[in-house]
Motif scaffolding. Structure first.
Motif: not given
Length: 70
Positions: A6, A29-30, A33-34
Motif C-alpha cells: 500500500r 488491484s486485487q 483490496r485484500s
C-alpha cells in the motif's frame, strides 16, 4: 528496504506499480483490496528487487505457544 505494498503504490499509478513488481494491474488491484501482507523489497537506489507475501501455513494459524508446547 521492505515496503508494504500500500505504501509502495502511493506515489505511482497502479499500472506503473504493477509493472515494477511484475504483475498485471488487475492482480495488483486485487492485492490492494485484500487484507494480505504483501511487501516490496527495494535496494538503496530505489530499484525493485522482489515482492513477497507473508501468510500462515496450513488451514489455521498457530500461536507461538502452540508450537513450543510439544
Amino acid at each position: 528496504a521492505d515496503i508494504p505494498l500500500r505504501e509502495f503504490v502511493q506515489d505511482k499509478t497502479q499500472a506503473e506499480a504493477a509493472k515494477k513488481i511484475g504483475v498485471t494491474q488487475s492482480a495488483l488491484s486485487q492485492m490492494l483490496r485484500s487484507d494480505r501482507k504483501i511487501f516490496v523489497r527495494v535496494d538503496a537506489r530505489g530499484r525493485v528487487r522482489s515482492a513477497y507475501e507473508i501468510r500462515p501455513i496450513g488451514s489455521k494459524s498457530l500461536a507461538l505457544d502452540d508450537m513450543t508446547s510439544s
